[in-house]
Design a protein around this motif. Structure first.
Motif, PDB file in Angstrom:
ATOM      1  N   ALA A  13       0.836  -1.210   0.000  1.00  0.00           N
ATOM      2  CA  ALA A  13       0.000   0.000   0.000  1.00  0.00           C
ATOM      3  C   ALA A  13       0.868   1.256   0.000  1.00  0.00           C
ATOM      4  O   ALA A  13       0.593   2.213  -0.726  1.00  0.00           O
ATOM      5  CB  ALA A  13      -0.921  -0.002   1.214  1.00  0.00           C
ATOM      6  N   ILE A  14       1.933   1.245   0.808  1.00  0.00           N
ATOM      7  CA  ILE A  14       2.833   2.397   0.863  1.00  0.00           C
ATOM      8  C   ILE A  14       3.588   2.533  -0.455  1.00  0.00           C
ATOM      9  O   ILE A  14       3.730   3.640  -0.981  1.00  0.00           O
ATOM     10  CB  ILE A  14       3.801   2.286   2.055  1.00  0.00           C
ATOM     11  CG1 ILE A  14       3.030   2.369   3.368  1.00  0.00           C
ATOM     12  CG2 ILE A  14       4.870   3.369   1.993  1.00  0.00           C
ATOM     13  CD1 ILE A  14       3.860   2.082   4.608  1.00  0.00           C
ATOM     14  N   THR A  16       2.613   1.678  -3.416  1.00  0.00           N
ATOM     15  CA  THR A  16       1.681   2.204  -4.406  1.00  0.00           C
ATOM     16  C   THR A  16       1.497   3.703  -4.217  1.00  0.00           C
ATOM     17  O   THR A  16       1.542   4.473  -5.178  1.00  0.00           O
ATOM     18  CB  THR A  16       0.320   1.483  -4.302  1.00  0.00           C
ATOM     19  OG1 THR A  16       0.524   0.089  -4.511  1.00  0.00           O
ATOM     20  CG2 THR A  16      -0.674   2.023  -5.297  1.00  0.00           C
ATOM     21  N   GLN A  17       1.305   4.112  -2.974  1.00  0.00           N
ATOM     22  CA  GLN A  17       1.089   5.528  -2.686  1.00  0.00           C
ATOM     23  C   GLN A  17       2.318   6.355  -3.058  1.00  0.00           C
ATOM     24  O   GLN A  17       2.210   7.407  -3.679  1.00  0.00           O
ATOM     25  CB  GLN A  17       0.763   5.721  -1.200  1.00  0.00           C
ATOM     26  CG  GLN A  17       0.348   7.129  -0.861  1.00  0.00           C
ATOM     27  CD  GLN A  17      -0.934   7.526  -1.557  1.00  0.00           C
ATOM     28  OE1 GLN A  17      -1.949   6.864  -1.435  1.00  0.00           O
ATOM     29  NE2 GLN A  17      -0.895   8.603  -2.312  1.00  0.00           N
ATOM     30  N   GLU A  20       2.628   6.666  -6.857  1.00  0.00           N
ATOM     31  CA  GLU A  20       1.663   7.616  -7.408  1.00  0.00           C
ATOM     32  C   GLU A  20       2.149   9.054  -7.244  1.00  0.00           C
ATOM     33  O   GLU A  20       1.850   9.915  -8.069  1.00  0.00           O
ATOM     34  CB  GLU A  20       0.298   7.452  -6.732  1.00  0.00           C
ATOM     35  CG  GLU A  20      -0.448   6.218  -7.144  1.00  0.00           C
ATOM     36  CD  GLU A  20      -1.732   6.023  -6.364  1.00  0.00           C
ATOM     37  OE1 GLU A  20      -2.122   6.921  -5.571  1.00  0.00           O
ATOM     38  OE2 GLU A  20      -2.360   4.963  -6.534  1.00  0.00           O
ATOM     39  N   MET A  21       2.902   9.320  -6.170  1.00  0.00           N
ATOM     40  CA  MET A  21       3.406  10.671  -5.909  1.00  0.00           C
ATOM     41  C   MET A  21       4.779  10.901  -6.532  1.00  0.00           C
ATOM     42  O   MET A  21       5.341  11.976  -6.420  1.00  0.00           O
ATOM     43  CB  MET A  21       3.473  10.928  -4.400  1.00  0.00           C
ATOM     44  CG  MET A  21       2.111  10.954  -3.758  1.00  0.00           C
ATOM     45  SD  MET A  21       2.084  11.458  -2.025  1.00  0.00           S
ATOM     46  CE  MET A  21       3.566  10.831  -1.354  1.00  0.00           C
ATOM     47  N   LEU A  49      -1.473  17.233  -3.249  1.00  0.00           N
ATOM     48  CA  LEU A  49      -2.669  16.527  -2.802  1.00  0.00           C
ATOM     49  C   LEU A  49      -3.535  17.424  -1.924  1.00  0.00           C
ATOM     50  O   LEU A  49      -3.027  18.314  -1.244  1.00  0.00           O
ATOM     51  CB  LEU A  49      -2.271  15.292  -1.988  1.00  0.00           C
ATOM     52  CG  LEU A  49      -1.426  14.237  -2.684  1.00  0.00           C
ATOM     53  CD1 LEU A  49      -1.050  13.137  -1.687  1.00  0.00           C
ATOM     54  CD2 LEU A  49      -2.165  13.644  -3.869  1.00  0.00           C
ATOM     55  N   LYS A  53      -6.254  14.124   1.964  1.00  0.00           N
ATOM     56  CA  LYS A  53      -5.449  13.048   1.376  1.00  0.00           C
ATOM     57  C   LYS A  53      -4.032  13.076   1.934  1.00  0.00           C
ATOM     58  O   LYS A  53      -3.420  12.030   2.161  1.00  0.00           O
ATOM     59  CB  LYS A  53      -5.443  13.191  -0.154  1.00  0.00           C
ATOM     60  CG  LYS A  53      -4.685  12.129  -0.878  1.00  0.00           C
ATOM     61  CD  LYS A  53      -5.387  10.798  -0.861  1.00  0.00           C
ATOM     62  CE  LYS A  53      -4.662   9.840  -1.793  1.00  0.00           C
ATOM     63  NZ  LYS A  53      -5.182   8.494  -1.691  1.00  0.00           N
ATOM     64  N   GLN A  54      -3.505  14.285   2.181  1.00  0.00           N
ATOM     65  CA  GLN A  54      -2.169  14.413   2.761  1.00  0.00           C
ATOM     66  C   GLN A  54      -2.096  13.691   4.104  1.00  0.00           C
ATOM     67  O   GLN A  54      -1.153  12.944   4.363  1.00  0.00           O
ATOM     68  CB  GLN A  54      -1.804  15.886   2.964  1.00  0.00           C
ATOM     69  CG  GLN A  54      -1.528  16.638   1.700  1.00  0.00           C
ATOM     70  CD  GLN A  54      -1.244  18.111   1.964  1.00  0.00           C
ATOM     71  OE1 GLN A  54      -1.203  18.566   3.102  1.00  0.00           O
ATOM     72  NE2 GLN A  54      -1.061  18.870   0.891  1.00  0.00           N
ATOM     73  N   VAL A  57      -2.092   9.932   3.665  1.00  0.00           N
ATOM     74  CA  VAL A  57      -0.789   9.442   3.192  1.00  0.00           C
ATOM     75  C   VAL A  57       0.218   9.452   4.331  1.00  0.00           C
ATOM     76  O   VAL A  57       0.968   8.490   4.529  1.00  0.00           O
ATOM     77  CB  VAL A  57      -0.280  10.287   2.000  1.00  0.00           C
ATOM     78  CG1 VAL A  57       1.163   9.949   1.673  1.00  0.00           C
ATOM     79  CG2 VAL A  57      -1.172  10.069   0.789  1.00  0.00           C
ATOM     80  N   GLU A  60      -0.420   6.595   6.554  1.00  0.00           N
ATOM     81  CA  GLU A  60      -0.028   5.326   5.921  1.00  0.00           C
ATOM     82  C   GLU A  60       1.487   5.148   5.928  1.00  0.00           C
ATOM     83  O   GLU A  60       2.001   4.080   6.244  1.00  0.00           O
ATOM     84  CB  GLU A  60      -0.553   5.284   4.478  1.00  0.00           C
ATOM     85  CG  GLU A  60      -0.335   3.976   3.787  1.00  0.00           C
ATOM     86  CD  GLU A  60      -1.219   2.866   4.312  1.00  0.00           C
ATOM     87  OE1 GLU A  60      -0.763   1.710   4.310  1.00  0.00           O
ATOM     88  OE2 GLU A  60      -2.359   3.138   4.726  1.00  0.00           O
TER      89      GLU A  60
END
Length: 123
Positions: A13-14, A16-17, A20-21, A49, A53-54, A57, A60
């Motif tokens: 999950a991390i 992927t995040q 994306e950034m 973001l 959302k920040q 993240v 996470e």
């Protein structure tokens, strides 16, 4: 410590995040990049973001316990001085200069060893 562990071995999950950034935790040889580089890249990615959302993240990536410290490190990583270094790099260099043979700590130790009391302590 937890923050470093999460960045060194991110969950899927991390990963992927971060992807994306546009944040990469390893260099082209697969070695972990410097923390200040990662934080700077992460901070820039977070700026794009929305605030809600920040926070998601940050939670996470850093976890609930380290989110406040991680947020402050991100802030310091984005503070760029006139020398082009961020606040963390500047602080790290000042600590290294204080601990090397030519630094302030070495000067203070030399001063403390000089004089009569220094001679008595050495004896």
């Amino acid at each position: 410590n937890n923050m470093m562990l999460r960045l060194a071995a991110p969950t899927s999950a991390i990963k992927t995040q971060l992807k994306e950034m546009g944040v990469s935790t390893v260099d082209s040889q697969g070695k972990m990049r410097g923390l200040t580089d990662i934080l700077g890249q992460l901070g820039k990615g977070l700026n794009d973001l929305p605030q809600g959302k920040q926070l998601a993240v940050l939670n996470e990536v850093f976890g609930k316990r380290a989110i406040a410290g991680g947020g402050e490190l991100l802030t310091q990583a984005l503070k760029i001085g006139s020398d082009g270094k961020n606040a963390i790099q500047a602080y790290t260099e000042s600590l290294e200069a204080a601990s090397d043979g030519a630094g302030k700590a070495a000067d203070m130790a030399k001063t403390m060893r000089s004089g009569a009391q220094g001679a008595i302590d050495s004896l």
